[in-house]
Design a protein around this motif. Structure first.
Motif, PDB file in Angstrom:
ATOM      1  N   UNK A 275       0.847  -1.182   0.000  1.00  0.00           N
ATOM      2  CA  UNK A 275       0.000   0.000   0.000  1.00  0.00           C
ATOM      3  C   UNK A 275       0.892   1.246   0.000  1.00  0.00           C
ATOM      4  N   UNK A 276       0.392   2.282  -0.659  1.00  0.00           N
ATOM      5  CA  UNK A 276       1.112   3.550  -0.724  1.00  0.00           C
ATOM      6  C   UNK A 276       0.304   4.612   0.009  1.00  0.00           C
ATOM      7  N   UNK A 277       0.999   5.441   0.748  1.00  0.00           N
ATOM      8  CA  UNK A 277       0.370   6.600   1.379  1.00  0.00           C
ATOM      9  C   UNK A 277       0.983   7.845   0.739  1.00  0.00           C
ATOM     10  N   UNK A 278       0.118   8.782   0.347  1.00  0.00           N
ATOM     11  CA  UNK A 278       0.570  10.038  -0.235  1.00  0.00           C
ATOM     12  C   UNK A 278       0.077  11.164   0.650  1.00  0.00           C
ATOM     13  N   UNK A 279       0.955  12.106   0.937  1.00  0.00           N
ATOM     14  CA  UNK A 279       0.531  13.239   1.760  1.00  0.00           C
ATOM     15  C   UNK A 279       1.028  14.521   1.135  1.00  0.00           C
ATOM     16  N   UNK A 280       0.284  15.589   1.365  1.00  0.00           N
ATOM     17  CA  UNK A 280       0.785  16.913   1.017  1.00  0.00           C
ATOM     18  C   UNK A 280       0.637  17.817   2.226  1.00  0.00           C
ATOM     19  N   UNK A 281       1.494  18.825   2.288  1.00  0.00           N
ATOM     20  CA  UNK A 281       1.382  19.823   3.345  1.00  0.00           C
ATOM     21  C   UNK A 281       1.497  21.205   2.724  1.00  0.00           C
ATOM     22  N   UNK A 282       0.672  22.120   3.184  1.00  0.00           N
ATOM     23  CA  UNK A 282       0.730  23.480   2.631  1.00  0.00           C
ATOM     24  C   UNK A 282       1.000  24.518   3.713  1.00  0.00           C
ATOM     25  N   UNK A 283       1.460  24.062   4.893  1.00  0.00           N
ATOM     26  CA  UNK A 283       1.702  25.048   5.948  1.00  0.00           C
ATOM     27  C   UNK A 283       2.763  24.587   6.927  1.00  0.00           C
ATOM     28  N   UNK A 284       3.313  25.542   7.668  1.00  0.00           N
ATOM     29  CA  UNK A 284       4.418  25.229   8.584  1.00  0.00           C
ATOM     30  C   UNK A 284       4.010  24.366   9.770  1.00  0.00           C
ATOM     31  N   UNK A 285       2.682  24.263  10.031  1.00  0.00           N
ATOM     32  CA  UNK A 285       2.254  23.412  11.148  1.00  0.00           C
ATOM     33  C   UNK A 285       2.428  21.932  10.790  1.00  0.00           C
ATOM     34  N   UNK A 286       2.767  21.648   9.554  1.00  0.00           N
ATOM     35  CA  UNK A 286       2.875  20.261   9.100  1.00  0.00           C
ATOM     36  C   UNK A 286       4.132  20.105   8.239  1.00  0.00           C
ATOM     37  N   UNK A 287       5.314  20.051   8.882  1.00  0.00           N
ATOM     38  CA  UNK A 287       6.546  19.929   8.089  1.00  0.00           C
ATOM     39  C   UNK A 287       6.599  18.578   7.369  1.00  0.00           C
ATOM     40  N   UNK A 288       7.064  18.612   6.128  1.00  0.00           N
ATOM     41  CA  UNK A 288       7.132  17.376   5.344  1.00  0.00           C
ATOM     42  C   UNK A 288       8.013  16.338   6.030  1.00  0.00           C
ATOM     43  N   UNK A 289       9.100  16.798   6.669  1.00  0.00           N
ATOM     44  CA  UNK A 289       9.970  15.798   7.305  1.00  0.00           C
ATOM     45  C   UNK A 289       9.294  15.129   8.503  1.00  0.00           C
ATOM     46  N   UNK A 290       8.360  15.828   9.132  1.00  0.00           N
ATOM     47  CA  UNK A 290       7.599  15.194  10.213  1.00  0.00           C
ATOM     48  C   UNK A 290       6.678  14.109   9.642  1.00  0.00           C
ATOM     49  N   UNK A 291       6.120  14.356   8.456  1.00  0.00           N
ATOM     50  CA  UNK A 291       5.285  13.335   7.803  1.00  0.00           C
ATOM     51  C   UNK A 291       6.134  12.106   7.471  1.00  0.00           C
ATOM     52  N   UNK A 292       7.319  12.342   6.919  1.00  0.00           N
ATOM     53  CA  UNK A 292       8.226  11.229   6.588  1.00  0.00           C
ATOM     54  C   UNK A 292       8.557  10.439   7.850  1.00  0.00           C
ATOM     55  N   UNK A 293       8.862  11.175   8.919  1.00  0.00           N
ATOM     56  CA  UNK A 293       9.241  10.529  10.175  1.00  0.00           C
ATOM     57  C   UNK A 293       8.108   9.642  10.710  1.00  0.00           C
ATOM     58  N   UNK A 294       6.876  10.161  10.670  1.00  0.00           N
ATOM     59  CA  UNK A 294       5.748   9.362  11.171  1.00  0.00           C
ATOM     60  C   UNK A 294       5.569   8.100  10.323  1.00  0.00           C
ATOM     61  N   UNK A 295       5.768   8.227   9.023  1.00  0.00           N
ATOM     62  CA  UNK A 295       5.637   7.058   8.137  1.00  0.00           C
ATOM     63  C   UNK A 295       6.719   6.030   8.468  1.00  0.00           C
ATOM     64  N   UNK A 296       7.947   6.497   8.633  1.00  0.00           N
ATOM     65  CA  UNK A 296       9.053   5.581   8.939  1.00  0.00           C
ATOM     66  C   UNK A 296       8.827   4.873  10.274  1.00  0.00           C
TER      67      UNK A 296
END
Lengths: 453, 453
Positions: A275-296
């Motif tokens: 399964x693949x999860x795709x995310x986007x973020x458009x604001x500083x309250x949601x840093x992309x690296x935090x999304x990567x970290x949660x996935x890892x």
């Protein structure tokens, strides 16, 4: 009793509004589903509120059913014509009456294409948030009728959340204005919220005052992660939402969909990726690296972020190809059950089990942040509609969603297609309240009969 | 015909539920307003849904009016008893039936104190967002009945936005369950949204499934700014919201309020300060220094941020002292008009003009991010209710709010007190729709008669 004809209606309206030629009317009788339409008496192509009011007054007088419609992109049969009805098309009411950069509101007529309203808002540094996948071809009116969701609604809410006020033509032709242009307001009942999502069964919306949000100052960052199991992907989605990260998009693509895309386009996906999860973020309250970290942390086999627009676009390709990959395989029944977020992995498994049991190919993509799944049931292109195994599998999916504390439909509506399952979700008391409200606003039952409730 | 007595009702309910002693009943007949209550037949202190259903069935049978109430903190007379009614108190239904850290939902009974629900959520790292100023003494049931707002709603939305599903007892005693526990769901009409804000006129809410948000990880930062003019403060509020900064609180305190506080407590405010703006931020999307910058750009005489909790608390003191400072001067009529954000300065000026014209002291605090003003009309403590000049000034304020595209009430409700002005805000068509819905759900008119619509 004289037979009702469209001529009296034609006489009431400006020239060119009324179609009666069966060939010309045909395109106005159906939406994007296989629901079989009846033969309308006439099609009215309204250009303003007065046209709608005149049509509604006449229809009430003559007890002629009225089936309102926008662009016909619906996925539940909500705009399907019934025999002897007037199809009332709002597609030509395309004025954006106002955009207020100060108050962050727009007033749009129902025929405005969703993405056009968003573009008009962007010219003022604002955005219209709801973005159903059909946003380049669907209308605001149809979005309001179904309370449409979309990808961004995980952050910005669904159509109802963006709707502050409405102009509505009631059965009989009275024009009312509900709500206002303030975010707060508690004078009287929430009629605005009631008309939104009522699928044209309580009134016809002729204008909406909608909320706009400041457009994000920079393009979104995109994250793609692959997971060895549904459970791990579900855990990642739960962790992201639980951490309060507020992504502006959080989509799941299941193994069946990935396989269908790979068969077609060779996307060189890790064969172990379930399964693949795709995310986007458009604001500083949601840093992309935090999304990567949660996935890892949740066990992703691979997770990466991209700020580069072209690269981000490539990552999103998997999501974009899901529908065409399914359509390449045959006709599709598109469903949209929604479950509490924590039950998403279980729900995907229930879909997989239903697919196996009934020998049906089902591709699932999901708005993972909302627990909203779109299983695409593939069937033979030569068939007029879904065959019994597909309907049986769909029925099982509906039942599973309700079992898991969810709903038949997260954003498409009930239309005609999901009515057989309503009793599974609503108790008799709730159905009765629906009927009482319907009777209160449409005592003669002229508005979109046989739909929604 | 036999006279209706409370004895039959008492026999239907477990022991101790029914009060009939006039002295014991008195506290249950009024809210926080000067609305004059009637004499109830009985007070029912419900402990569970069955008590409510039995009371509603009996009341319908006997055509006895039912006035539901929570903690009686209302500011519009929505819980005022009428002669011969049963007051149905939900204050003893205090169970939090569930908190789901996975799905971010709670199920609460109507008697739960708002702040208690928030505290229970915080134990799981979550928060219940709606926080009316009365949140330490008001109940969830009352918040639902009025669709309460609060300070945080500028970021998190009002009570309706946090409500996913309801258990409701209808007139006659039928128990229904609306909505669900998913954020998205479009099966049927938005009954959940309809019951929220209906001030007990359509049904009695006996449980609510509400949405929880992740609690912000750190304490909020606070910004205080003083402005030489209303226009400058209004421009700052507009600039903050326009920049998409999403503060979690954005309050305005006007000159009359500052003066009243200073007379009492000597807050050493700059004598040139016409107005104070207070903001808080609880997330990285809204840096405190960006708030300070927007205030300075808009012409603040002074603007400063504090991350220190004690210091932040001192800054908020101005807002907290507004009500006690007004109450020190006399009795208060608390209003809550709401206007489009851009009209806020104009609305404050209209309040000031009404104060001058009618010789009434009015202190105004406002939820500036939402355009929601609370003018506090001060009058003589010895009077039973507001004298004619106060009522005339309040009427002028209502009319001004509607003129400016706003509403009579942003978050308190209509109750009995604002009904005389309903026609100014709603056209006859909208009022008629209200009556039709009311009749559909409460054909005998037993539920909270004379309120809201």
């Amino acid at each position: 009793m004289l037979e009702v004809t469209a001529e009296a209606l034609r006489a009431l309206l400006p020239e060119g509004r009324v179609l009666t030629d069966p060939d010309a009317m045909d395109a106005y009788t159906r939406d994007q589903t296989y629901a079989v339409p009846g033969a309308p008496l006439a099609v009215v192509r309204a250009r303003d509120t007065a046209d709608v009011a005149a049509t509604m007054a006449w229809a009430q007088e003559e007890r002629v059913p009225v089936v309102p419609r926008g662009a016909g992109t619906g996925l539940a049969g909500g705009a399907t014509a019934v025999d002897g009805c007037v199809v009332l098309s709002l597609a030509a009411m395309t004025a954006i009456r106002e955009i207020s950069p100060l108050d962050h509101v727009a007033v749009a007529e129902p025929g405005v294409i969703t993405a056009d309203l968003d573009r008009a808002a962007r010219a003022h540094g604002l955005m219209y948030a709801p973005d159903p996948s059909s946003h380049e071809i669907s209308t605001i009116g149809g979005n309001l009728a179904t309370n449409a969701g979309g990808l961004r609604c995980v952050k910005y809410g669904v159509t109802r959340h963006s709707t502050l006020g409405l102009e509505v033509v009631l059965a009989g032709g009275t024009v009312i204005r509900t709500g206002g242009r303030t975010v707060k307001g508690v004078t009287g009942y929430d009629l605005t919220g009631l008309f939104v999502g009522s699928e044209g069964t309580l009134g016809v919306i002729t204008a909406a005052t909608v909320r706009l949000f400041p457009a994000p100052p920079r393009p979104p960052e995109t994250v793609l992660a692959t997971f060895p199991s549904l459970t791990a992907a579900g855990a990642a989605a739960a962790a992201i939402m639980g951490a309060g990260l507020r992504p502006s998009l959080l989509e799941l693509v299941d193994r069946a969909t990935l396989r269908a895309i790979d068969e077609w386009r060779r996307i060189d996906l890790d064969p172990g990726a379930a399964v693949v999860l795709l995310a986007q973020t458009d604001g500083p309250e949601c840093p992309a690296d935090a999304l990567v970290r949660e996935c890892e942390r949740a066990g992703a086999a691979f997770a990466a972020a991209s700020t580069d627009e072209a690269e981000a676009d490539a990552l999103l390709e998997v999501r974009r190809l899901a529908y065409p990959a399914a359509e390449r395989l045959g006709k599709c029944l598109v469903e949209d059950v929604c479950v509490p977020r924590s039950r998403l992995p279980e729900m995907v498994e229930r879909v997989e089990r239903a697919a196996e049991r009934h020998g049906v190919r089902i591709l699932t993509v999901a708005h993972a942040g909302d627990g909203n799944l779109h299983p695409l049931f593939v069937f033979d292109r030569d068939l007029p509609g879904p065959p019994p195994p597909v309907l049986a599998a769909a029925g099982e999916v509906f039942t599973a969603a309700i079992d898991l504390g969810g709903t038949l439909t997260g954003e498409h509506g009930v239309g005609v297609l999901k009515r057989p399952w309503l009793d599974g979700e609503m108790g008799p008391g709730v159905r009765d309240v629906h009927r009482r409200i319907k009777r209160a606003l449409d005592p003669d039952g002229v508005l979109n009969p046989g739909k929604a409730i």
